[in-house]
Design an enzyme around this catalytic site. Structure first.
Site, short mmCIF file in Angstrom:
data_model
loop_
_atom_site.label_atom_id
_atom_site.label_comp_id
_atom_site.label_asym_id
_atom_site.label_seq_id
_atom_site.Cartn_x
_atom_site.Cartn_y
_atom_site.Cartn_z
N PHE A 115 0.81 -1.21 -0.03
CA PHE A 115 -0.14 0.18 -0.24
C PHE A 115 0.81 1.33 -0.12
O PHE A 115 0.37 2.39 -0.44
CB PHE A 115 -1.04 0.02 1.34
CG PHE A 115 -0.27 0.32 2.58
CD1 PHE A 115 -0.72 1.65 3.04
CD2 PHE A 115 0.43 -0.44 3.21
CE1 PHE A 115 -0.10 2.08 4.33
CE2 PHE A 115 0.94 0.08 4.34
CZ PHE A 115 0.92 1.25 5.13
N LYS A 116 2.14 1.10 0.42
CA LYS A 116 2.87 2.36 0.36
C LYS A 116 3.13 2.97 -1.20
O LYS A 116 3.66 4.22 -0.91
CB LYS A 116 4.48 1.80 0.88
CG LYS A 116 4.33 1.22 2.09
CD LYS A 116 4.00 2.31 3.40
CE LYS A 116 3.82 1.57 5.05
NZ LYS A 116 4.96 1.37 5.41
#
Length: 438
Positions: A105-106
Site C-alpha cells: 500500500f505504500k
C-alpha cells in the site's frame, strides 16, 4: 488551505512547505488547519467513481500551489493501478492495496509524493534528499517511487535483520539515486535518527532534506483515496467499519482524515501485533511508548507510533472522543499464523501476516464488541490488505504447506545482489555520513 503543527508552536504553511519540510520547525507533525467538507453530491454519487476521480476531488482542496492540470497528471501517473474490494465472507471484504509496483500500500503515498516533489522542485542547483526510515514496505515503495527522478536522492534507513528477505532485496537493489543504510537497531531507532536529522538546524543549513515516512503529510493525503474508493465499490446504503493493520498509524490516520472530509464510516478498528501501544491506550487512556518487539508482521513493529500525535490532535486530546471512533486489538504471531491457515482453508484466500491480523481483529470485534460504534447490524467490515502475500513467503509457506507464487515484478529483485551500507545506531554517525556523501 494552511497546515498547522500538532505542537501548535509553528506558523501555518501551505502544502508545498509542509510536504518539503516533513516536520514542522517546532518538531510537530503537519495536519490541515481546516477541513473542507466535500459536497453532498460527491458522497451521494460515489458509487462507480474510479480511483483517479476520487483522488483528484479529495486532494484538490489541499494543494493550492499547483494548477488543475498538474494535479490531474500527478494522480493519473502516480495512482495508475487498482485497489479492488474482494468479498471474503458474509459482510466482510478485503480492500487489496497491493497492486502497485512494489506490491504494498505504500505505493500510493510514494508515487504521489515523487511526482508532487518533482513538480514543486524549483532550485535546480541543489539536490533534494529524501530521508526515510522503513520497517519493510516503505523502503521499497519510496525507492521505486523516486527512482531516477532528477534532482532527488533517496536515503533509506532500515533495521538490520528485521525486515523480510524479499523486502530487503527490494529496498537494497534499486540503485541509481537510492542508497540503503542498514542500521544496527530497530525501526524505532531508525525513525528517531530521521527525526533528529530534521530537527538539526546545522544539518538543514547544509542539506535540503525531506521525508517520505508517514510523518510527512504528503504521504497521508493519497492514502485517503482508497478509503473512499472502497465506498464506491460497496452498496450505496452501506456505512462500513474499516479495519486497519497498524504500526506507525499513518494508514489509520489517513482514514480519519477522509472521515473529516465527510466520508461515511461507522468506525475504525486498529489491529496490531505484539506492539500494542495504541490498543492499550484505547483501553486505559495511558500512552506508554516503548521499545518495539520483533514479529512476523514486521511492518508493524513500532513501539513509538509517530502518528499518535496526529490522532491525539484530531480528537482534541480527548481520550473518550478517540475511543468512541476507534476500537483496538492485538494478536500474537501464533494467532496470526492460525488466521492465515484458517482463511486459506475456509475461503481459498491467501493473506499476508498484516492482513491476517486485521482479519483476526474483525472476528474478535464481532464476538466481543459488536455494537461498540452503535452501527447498524448490517454494517460491512472492510479489511485493508496492505501487502501481497508473496512478500512473506518464508512465513506463509510453512503454514499452508504450499509454495506461494511470486509475481514477476517481485521475482526480478531476487536475481539482484543486495547493496547496503552498515551504520551504527548513532545519530552523529548518520549526520557525518550524510554530510560526506551529499
Amino acid at each position: 488551505m494552511r497546515f498547522v503543527s500538532t505542537k501548535g508552536n509553528a506558523k501555518p504553511v501551505l502544502f508545498k512547505q509542509a510536504a518539503l519540510n516533513g516536520l514542522a520547525p517546532d518538531g510537530g507533525l503537519y495536519i490541515p488547519g481546516e477541513w473542507p467538507t466535500l459536497s453532498n453530491d460527491f458522497w451521494s454519487n460515489i458509487q462507480g467513481k474510479n480511483l483517479q476521480e476520487i483522488g483528484y476531488s479529495m486532494c484538490r482542496p489541499f494543494i493550492e500551489e499547483l494548477n488543475e492540470e498538474v494535479v490531474h497528471t500527478i494522480i493519473k501517473d502516480g495512482i495508475n493501478f487498482d485497489a479492488p474490494l474482494v468479498a471474503l465472507n458474509e459482510n466482510s471484504y478485503v480492500l487489496e492495496l497491493f497492486h502497485g509496483p512494489t506490491l504494498a500500500f505504500k505505493d500510493f503515498g510514494a508515487r504521489f509524493m515523487a511526482r508532487t516533489f518533482s513538480a514543486f522542485r524549483e532550485d535546480k542547483g541543489q539536490d533534494l534528499i529524501i530521508l526515510a526510515a522503513t520497517s519493510g514496505d516503505t523502503g521499497s515503495a519510496v525507492a521505486q517511487g523516486f527512482l531516477g527522478v532528477e534532482g532527488i536522492k533517496v536515503c533509506l534507513l532500515y533495521p538490520s535483520g528485521k525486515v523480510s528477505h524479499i523486502q530487503e532485496l527490494q529496498l537494497t537493489t534499486a540503485g541509481q539515486n537510492v542508497t540503503a543504510l542498514e542500521v544496527d537497531g530497530t525501526f524505532d531507532d531508525c525513525q528517531r535518527m530521521v527525526k533528529q536529522a530534521f530537527s538539526d538546524d546545522s544539518l538543514n543549513e547544509q542539506l535540503l532534506l525531506s521525508s517520505a515516512n508517514s510523518i510527512n503529510i504528503a504521504r497521508l493525503i493519497p492514502q485517503m483515496f482508497y478509503y473512499t474508493y472502497a465506498l464506491s465499490q460497496l452498496a450505496a446504503d452501506k456505512e462500513p467499519i474499516f479495519c486497519v493493520p497498524s504500526g506507525n498509524f499513518g494508514n489509520l490516520t489517513a482514514g480519519l482524515m477522509a472521515e473529516r472530509l465527510g466520508m461515511p464510516a461507522a468506525g475504525f478498528v486498529a489491529a496490531t501485533n505484539a506492539n500494542d501501544v495504541i490498543p492499550e491506550y484505547l483501553q486505559t487512556g495511558s500512552f506508554n511508548p516503548r521499545e518495539s518487539k520483533q514479529t512476523i508482521s514486521n511492518a508493524m513493529d513500532v513501539g513509538r507510533p509517530s502518528n499518535f500525535e496526529r490522532m491525539h490532535y484530531l480528537f482534541d486530546g480527548d481520550y473518550k472522543k478517540m475511543r468512541s471512533s476507534i476500537w483496538g486489538a492485538d494478536f500474537s504471531d501464533r494467532k496470526t499464523k492460525e488466521a492465515i491457515k484458517k482463511v486459506y482453508e475456509d475461503y481459498g484466500y491467501l493473506m499476508d501476516p498484516h492482513t491476517a491480523i486485521a482479519f483476526l481483529a474483525v472476528e474478535q470485534y464481532k464476538k466481543q464488541a459488536q455494537g461498540y460504534f452503535e452501527e447498524a447490524p448490517s454494517a460491512p467490515f472492510v479489511i485493508l490488505s496492505t501487502a501481497h502475500p508473496a512478500k512473506f513467503g518464508d512465513v506463509i509457506e510453512p503454514v499452508i504447506n504450499e509454495e506461494v507464487e511470486i509475481p514477476e515484478r517481485l521475482s526480478r529483485c531476487l536475481e539482484k545482489k543486495k547493496k547496503s551500507i552498515g551504520l551504527e545506531n548513532d545519530y552523529t554517525v548518520l549526520k557525518e555520513w550524510l554530510l560526506q556523501n551529499y
